[in-house]
Design an enzyme around this catalytic site. Sequence first.
Site, PDB file in Angstrom:
ATOM      1  N   ASP A  67       0.896  -1.167   0.000  1.00 49.13           N
ATOM      2  CA  ASP A  67       0.000   0.000   0.000  1.00 49.13           C
ATOM      3  C   ASP A  67       0.927   1.206   0.000  1.00 49.13           C
ATOM      4  O   ASP A  67       1.708   1.390   0.947  1.00 49.13           O
ATOM      5  CB  ASP A  67      -0.876  -0.036   1.261  1.00 49.13           C
ATOM      6  CG  ASP A  67      -1.820   1.161   1.348  1.00 49.13           C
ATOM      7  OD1 ASP A  67      -1.511   2.214   0.743  1.00 49.13           O
ATOM      8  OD2 ASP A  67      -2.842   1.048   2.036  1.00 49.13           O
ATOM      9  N   ASN A  96       2.807   3.354 -10.551  1.00 47.72           N
ATOM     10  CA  ASN A  96       1.564   3.472 -11.316  1.00 47.72           C
ATOM     11  C   ASN A  96       0.351   3.767 -10.425  1.00 47.72           C
ATOM     12  O   ASN A  96      -0.588   4.435 -10.872  1.00 47.72           O
ATOM     13  CB  ASN A  96       1.343   2.151 -12.084  1.00 47.72           C
ATOM     14  CG  ASN A  96      -0.067   2.011 -12.602  1.00 47.72           C
ATOM     15  OD1 ASN A  96      -0.462   2.661 -13.554  1.00 47.72           O
ATOM     16  ND2 ASN A  96      -0.862   1.160 -11.940  1.00 47.72           N
ATOM     17  N   TYR A 179      -5.792  16.270  -7.575  1.00 47.34           N
ATOM     18  CA  TYR A 179      -5.092  15.385  -8.511  1.00 47.34           C
ATOM     19  C   TYR A 179      -4.053  16.167  -9.305  1.00 47.34           C
ATOM     20  O   TYR A 179      -2.895  15.775  -9.395  1.00 47.34           O
ATOM     21  CB  TYR A 179      -6.128  14.762  -9.448  1.00 47.34           C
ATOM     22  CG  TYR A 179      -5.578  13.758 -10.444  1.00 47.34           C
ATOM     23  CD1 TYR A 179      -5.191  12.488 -10.031  1.00 47.34           C
ATOM     24  CD2 TYR A 179      -5.486  14.067 -11.799  1.00 47.34           C
ATOM     25  CE1 TYR A 179      -4.718  11.556 -10.939  1.00 47.34           C
ATOM     26  CE2 TYR A 179      -5.018  13.142 -12.715  1.00 47.34           C
ATOM     27  CZ  TYR A 179      -4.636  11.884 -12.278  1.00 47.34           C
ATOM     28  OH  TYR A 179      -4.167  10.954 -13.192  1.00 47.34           O
ATOM     29  N   LYS A 183      -0.095  15.521  -8.921  1.00 54.86           N
ATOM     30  CA  LYS A 183       0.670  14.980 -10.059  1.00 54.86           C
ATOM     31  C   LYS A 183       1.751  15.976 -10.494  1.00 54.86           C
ATOM     32  O   LYS A 183       2.827  15.575 -10.934  1.00 54.86           O
ATOM     33  CB  LYS A 183      -0.256  14.631 -11.220  1.00 54.86           C
ATOM     34  CG  LYS A 183      -1.141  13.405 -10.965  1.00 54.86           C
ATOM     35  CD  LYS A 183      -0.345  12.108 -10.932  1.00 54.86           C
ATOM     36  CE  LYS A 183      -1.248  10.874 -10.976  1.00 54.86           C
ATOM     37  NZ  LYS A 183      -0.524   9.609 -10.929  1.00 54.86           N
ATOM     38  N   THR A 214     -10.462   3.151 -18.001  1.00 52.07           N
ATOM     39  CA  THR A 214     -10.274   2.335 -16.797  1.00 52.07           C
ATOM     40  C   THR A 214     -11.295   2.858 -15.783  1.00 52.07           C
ATOM     41  O   THR A 214     -12.054   3.781 -16.096  1.00 52.07           O
ATOM     42  CB  THR A 214      -8.855   2.551 -16.215  1.00 52.07           C
ATOM     43  OG1 THR A 214      -8.740   3.940 -15.881  1.00 52.07           O
ATOM     44  CG2 THR A 214      -7.759   2.161 -17.190  1.00 52.07           C
TER      45      THR A 214
HETATM   46  P1  NDP Z   1      -7.519   2.841 -11.718  1.00 54.53           P
HETATM   47  O1  NDP Z   1      -8.340   3.666 -10.796  1.00 54.53           O
HETATM   48  O2  NDP Z   1      -8.176   1.971 -12.709  1.00 54.53           O
HETATM   49  O3  NDP Z   1      -6.496   1.958 -10.852  1.00 54.53           O
HETATM   50  C1  NDP Z   1      -5.756   2.566  -9.842  1.00 54.53           C
HETATM   51  C2  NDP Z   1      -4.812   1.546  -9.244  1.00 54.53           C
HETATM   52  O4  NDP Z   1      -4.069   2.201  -8.195  1.00 54.53           O
HETATM   53  C3  NDP Z   1      -5.539   0.367  -8.610  1.00 54.53           C
HETATM   54  O5  NDP Z   1      -4.780  -0.796  -8.774  1.00 54.53           O
HETATM   55  C4  NDP Z   1      -5.574   0.758  -7.139  1.00 54.53           C
HETATM   56  O6  NDP Z   1      -5.673  -0.333  -6.247  1.00 54.53           O
HETATM   57  C5  NDP Z   1      -4.206   1.397  -7.022  1.00 54.53           C
HETATM   58  N1  NDP Z   1      -4.070   2.172  -5.798  1.00 54.53           N
HETATM   59  C6  NDP Z   1      -4.774   3.260  -5.393  1.00 54.53           C
HETATM   60  N2  NDP Z   1      -4.364   3.635  -4.167  1.00 54.53           N
HETATM   61  C7  NDP Z   1      -3.370   2.779  -3.806  1.00 54.53           C
HETATM   62  C8  NDP Z   1      -2.552   2.631  -2.666  1.00 54.53           C
HETATM   63  N3  NDP Z   1      -2.685   3.442  -1.608  1.00 54.53           N
HETATM   64  N4  NDP Z   1      -1.618   1.644  -2.649  1.00 54.53           N
HETATM   65  C9  NDP Z   1      -1.487   0.813  -3.692  1.00 54.53           C
HETATM   66  N5  NDP Z   1      -2.250   0.876  -4.788  1.00 54.53           N
HETATM   67  C10 NDP Z   1      -3.182   1.844  -4.841  1.00 54.53           C
HETATM   68  O7  NDP Z   1      -6.546   3.882 -12.447  1.00 54.53           O
HETATM   69  P2  NDP Z   1      -5.731   3.755 -13.816  1.00 54.53           P
HETATM   70  O8  NDP Z   1      -5.277   2.368 -14.014  1.00 54.53           O
HETATM   71  O9  NDP Z   1      -6.498   4.443 -14.864  1.00 54.53           O
HETATM   72  O10 NDP Z   1      -4.498   4.713 -13.461  1.00 54.53           O
HETATM   73  C11 NDP Z   1      -3.175   4.242 -13.312  1.00 54.53           C
HETATM   74  C12 NDP Z   1      -2.257   5.455 -13.272  1.00 54.53           C
HETATM   75  O11 NDP Z   1      -2.401   6.191 -14.502  1.00 54.53           O
HETATM   76  C13 NDP Z   1      -2.595   6.447 -12.150  1.00 54.53           C
HETATM   77  O12 NDP Z   1      -1.409   6.945 -11.587  1.00 54.53           O
HETATM   78  C14 NDP Z   1      -3.351   7.554 -12.878  1.00 54.53           C
HETATM   79  O13 NDP Z   1      -3.248   8.788 -12.226  1.00 54.53           O
HETATM   80  C15 NDP Z   1      -2.650   7.542 -14.226  1.00 54.53           C
HETATM   81  N6  NDP Z   1      -3.466   8.139 -15.303  1.00 54.53           N
HETATM   82  C16 NDP Z   1      -4.610   7.538 -15.733  1.00 54.53           C
HETATM   83  C17 NDP Z   1      -5.353   8.106 -16.764  1.00 54.53           C
HETATM   84  C18 NDP Z   1      -6.600   7.490 -17.303  1.00 54.53           C
HETATM   85  O14 NDP Z   1      -7.209   8.092 -18.201  1.00 54.53           O
HETATM   86  N7  NDP Z   1      -7.015   6.294 -16.831  1.00 54.53           N
HETATM   87  C19 NDP Z   1      -4.936   9.375 -17.389  1.00 54.53           C
HETATM   88  C20 NDP Z   1      -3.709   9.915 -16.861  1.00 54.53           C
HETATM   89  C21 NDP Z   1      -3.008   9.305 -15.867  1.00 54.53           C
HETATM   90  P3  NDP Z   1      -7.080  -0.746  -5.495  1.00 54.53           P
HETATM   91  O15 NDP Z   1      -7.755  -1.713  -6.408  1.00 54.53           O
HETATM   92  O16 NDP Z   1      -6.613  -1.354  -4.225  1.00 54.53           O
HETATM   93  O17 NDP Z   1      -7.873   0.507  -5.301  1.00 54.53           O
END
Ligand code: NDP
Length: 257
Positions: A67, A96, A179, A183, A214
């Site tokens: 985490d 990520n 956010y 970022k 996503t």
């Molecule tokens: P999702 O919301 O689909 O997934 C987020 C992931 O981060 C999940 O696996 C979640 O785990 C995990 N997470 C959140 N908090 C924690 C924590 N405290 N410790 C460990 N894991 C954590 O997001 P995306 O896959 O879309 O985003 C991935 C990255 O890409 C992010 O950094 C986001 O800011 C960036 N991004 C995404 C965009 C988009 O359009 N999707 C655009 C620009 C950037 P859990 O299941 O436990 O919640």
Amino acid sequence: MAAQPVSVLITGANRGLGLEMVKQMMEPPSQVRKLFACCRNPHGPKTEALQTLAKKHPKIISVIRLDVTDLCSIKQAAPLVGSLVGTGGLNLLINNAGILAKGNLQDTSPEDMQSAFNTNVMGPMNVIKEFLPHLRAAVKASGMPGMSCNKAAVVNISSVMASMESLKQSYASLPAISYRISKAALNMLTLCASEELKEDGILFSVLHPGWVRTDMGGEEADIAAPESVQGILRVMASLTEKHNGAFLDYKGKTVPW
Ligand code: NDP
């Protein structure tokens, strides 16, 4: 394709872009031999797809509890990964995991702001610090000149929403100030690290994955996760010392700060 990392760690690997990265790293022509798929709840319902993949590739994928807001869990994961990579070290660390709250200045609470900073800034910072010995070990083991993701690199997944230059085009449709600010801080963290650790031979870059369908990106987003991750993997494979401290999108185009 350029040389590729052998050992990789991904935070937030249980869904969204993180899970898609794990999937694609298990397909040819990937050379990944050790993949540390980190998530905060390895046995929770949102981790089933990752566990299924890990069962299919038991020699490569290790699902590890991490985490990013819990320093103890990072401190527990680091020596575990160290014991599994040995003297070869960790080639590529992908920060990520991230969270997004949509509020503007007037409706963002101190708690929203604190959560965004804990996950999107302090998380990557603590992860980098704890895994640094394994990245340094990878530099030592490689014996190669220059910088690359198959030697030792940290890729921080940021967003075009952190771009100050392009703020005016997107603010009204999605303020999300906690956010954007967190970022932007992650971007600065990456730049600071790229300066501080350049003599160590560790590459630091920021990548914007595109607007992706996503849970975070939503159904209206431009592209699907497989397209974004194909681009991310291509860009990561192309990174050299020229890209130390760069902010690129999933197509390899420079994003303005
Ligand atoms: P999702 O919301 O689909 O997934 C987020 C992931 O981060 C999940 O696996 C979640 O785990 C995990 N997470 C959140 N908090 C924690 C924590 N405290 N410790 C460990 N894991 C954590 O997001 P995306 O896959 O879309 O985003 C991935 C990255 O890409 C992010 O950094 C986001 O800011 C960036 N991004 C995404 C965009 C988009 O359009 N999707 C655009 C620009 C950037 P859990 O299941 O436990 O919640």
